[in-house]
Enzyme design. Structure first.
Site, PDB file in Angstrom:
ATOM      1  N   SER A  50      -3.289   4.638  -0.339  1.00  0.00           N
ATOM      2  CA  SER A  50      -3.092   3.368  -1.024  1.00  0.00           C
ATOM      3  C   SER A  50      -3.801   2.321  -0.171  1.00  0.00           C
ATOM      4  O   SER A  50      -3.492   2.172   1.016  1.00  0.00           O
ATOM      5  CB  SER A  50      -1.603   3.061  -1.150  1.00  0.00           C
ATOM      6  OG  SER A  50      -1.430   1.913  -1.957  1.00  0.00           O
ATOM      7  N   GLU A  51      -4.767   1.618  -0.754  1.00  0.00           N
ATOM      8  CA  GLU A  51      -5.704   0.850   0.082  1.00  0.00           C
ATOM      9  C   GLU A  51      -5.080  -0.367   0.760  1.00  0.00           C
ATOM     10  O   GLU A  51      -5.696  -0.952   1.645  1.00  0.00           O
ATOM     11  CB  GLU A  51      -6.959   0.457  -0.715  1.00  0.00           C
ATOM     12  CG  GLU A  51      -6.749  -0.483  -1.879  1.00  0.00           C
ATOM     13  CD  GLU A  51      -6.606   0.256  -3.202  1.00  0.00           C
ATOM     14  OE1 GLU A  51      -6.171   1.417  -3.193  1.00  0.00           O
ATOM     15  OE2 GLU A  51      -6.940  -0.353  -4.242  1.00  0.00           O
ATOM     16  N   ASN A  52      -3.852  -0.742   0.364  1.00  0.00           N
ATOM     17  CA  ASN A  52      -3.208  -1.822   1.119  1.00  0.00           C
ATOM     18  C   ASN A  52      -2.798  -1.368   2.524  1.00  0.00           C
ATOM     19  O   ASN A  52      -2.497  -2.201   3.377  1.00  0.00           O
ATOM     20  CB  ASN A  52      -2.014  -2.400   0.357  1.00  0.00           C
ATOM     21  CG  ASN A  52      -1.086  -1.354  -0.208  1.00  0.00           C
ATOM     22  OD1 ASN A  52      -1.506  -0.289  -0.630  1.00  0.00           O
ATOM     23  ND2 ASN A  52       0.194  -1.632  -0.195  1.00  0.00           N
TER      24      ASN A  52
END
Lengths: 213, 234
Positions: A50-52
């Protein structure tokens, strides 16, 4: 629904996309149909990014167990797994840009026969922003688009050239739609597979791009 | 070395001025510096340029600074959750510079690390590349992006000691470390200030050298999209 979509439904498209994933892969899934892909990985050992700032994304929490400090890139509450790691956004996009993520499965508004992708803005409409999409398509090793073959007006979303502002140039490797699977190859698109009940003529008819043999 | 302040207003004392540039941590409403944002609203400082991945939602987070029209320009990757943002943007009251998310994070990290610019593949061949220097490395095109150095960074962490060593919690880390690094001055709000020596030195997420002022306070920690599964799906 005015007209029933031909071929695969959303879940069947997601299941077909899951076949692209192999044991040991680190994968980023976009919002929409791509999110459903997680339901079809079966026994394969896949780590979702998840790129966060997270690797090893788990399923949605049970009601009452939501944690405001634990969300995915779509801002939905999620859970962690035994393998989970957390990191900051600069590190997260370092692994994306650095080619460490094996595959990204994303939605799209338009894909061109040369692999150009448009999925972040429609001029004249409300502009929300590209989020991490431009970084993902620029850096991830293999970019797979999952989308309906045509838009609501029945027009092909696969084109000789994109009309919308690009998210990335020549970045798409494979397109999975309700009608089948196409690869971006030199000179155009190659039909890899037809969805159940769809003929090659129907797919060609619905596609406004060069199809090569 | 006195870094701990009583509250957000005191921690920001002397740091705010009209037209300043602020870097803010947070992703969506996760890990945002809510208390410092409230204090900036109360201060009335205006014409702000803010680098932050998002701009809160209507009435919460950075959205509060939109309601009071204190923001002149946003540098963000995604602003889709905010109707007032769209209204001000479309009416020309608010300037917007879109940055790809990873480019924004790296701009902050670079700026804080003494790197004036870096070349990235992100955005090549798109509107993001317009007007930017293009260079070919090993046969591939890259575009030049500048490091961000802000007048002030506002950041949210989970725990701090009184020297400013920070520990974040889960995905609330997000943009907070790079935002902190990008500030000439960095003010941090935490849920708990712990005794010096009680944080494991091997597990500090951001060393105190980046942190100048710290406050402890109660956080609302609003959830943007509650998503759950049913028990029987086990």
């Amino acid at each position: 629904m005015a007209e029933e979509m031909k071929g695969w439904d959303r879940d069947q498209m997601a299941a077909r996309a899951a076949e692209e994933l192999e044991d040991g892969m680190y994968v980023n899934l976009g919002i929409g149909i791509p999110t459903l892909v997680a339901n079809y990985v079966g026994d394969k050992d896949i780590t979702l990014q998840s790129e966060n700032g997270m690797l090893g994304m788990g399923p949605f929490p049970y009601e009452g167990e939501e944690d405001p400090d634990l969300i995915n890139a779509g801002k939905q509450t999620i859970t962690e797994l035994a393998r989970t790691s957390y990191f900051d956004s600069a590190t997260s996009f370092g692994m994306i840009r650095g080619g460490k993520i094996a595959a990204a499965i994303l939605g799209a508004m338009e894909v061109a026969e040369n692999g150009d992708l448009a999925n972040w803005m429609i001029p004249g409409k409300l502009v929300k922003g590209m989020g991490g999409a431009m970084d993902l398509v620029a850096g991830v090793k293999r970019v797979i688009v999952v989308m309906d073959h045509t838009n609501k007006a029945g027009e092909s979303k696969i084109l000789t050239e994109c009309t919308l502002p690009l998210t990335g140039k020549g970045v798409v490797d494979r397109i999975i739609t309700n009608l089948g699977v196409l690869d971006v190859v030199p000179g155009g698109l190659k039909i890899v597979e037809l969805a159940e009940g769809v003929t090659e003529d129907e797919l060609r008819e619905a596609t406004r791009a060069t199809i090569v043999d | 070395m006195k870094k701990v302040y009583a509250n957000a207003t005191e921690a920001l004392d002397g740091l705010l001025h009209d037209g300043m540039f602020i870097s803010a941590g947070g992703f969506g409403l996760c890990g945002i510096p809510e208390l410092l944002i409230d204090a900036i609203v109360d201060s009335g400082v205006k014409d702000l340029t803010i680098a932050s991945n998002n701009c809160g939602v209507d009435g919460f987070g950075l959205g509060k600074l939109l309601d009071t029209k204190q923001i002149r320009k946003m540098i963000s990757s995604y602003v889709g959750e905010n109707a007032e943002f769209m209204r001000q943007y479309l009416s020309g009251e608010l300037e917007l510079e879109f940055n790809p998310q990873g480019t924004l994070a790296e701009r902050m990290r670079a700026g804080g690390s003494g790197i004036a610019g870096f070349y990235t593949k992100t955005g090549v061949g798109t509107v993001i590349a317009e007007g930017k220097d293009v260079k070919v490395f090993d046969g591939e095109e890259y575009i030049l992006e500048r490091g961000i150095v802000a007048d002030l960074a506002i950041v949210k962490a989970w725990k701090a000691d009184d020297t400013g060593n920070l520990v974040f919690r889960k995905t609330a880390r997000n943009f907070n470390p790079p935002a902190a690094m990008s500030g000439k001055i960095c003010v941090v709000e935490v849920e708990e200030i712990v005794e010096r020596g009680s944080l494991d030195p091997d597990n500090i997420h951001l060393p105190g050298i980046y942190v100048h002022r710290i406050i402890q306070g109660e956080h609302e920690k609003r959830i943007e999209k509650v998503t759950t599964r049913k028990r029987e799906e086990v």
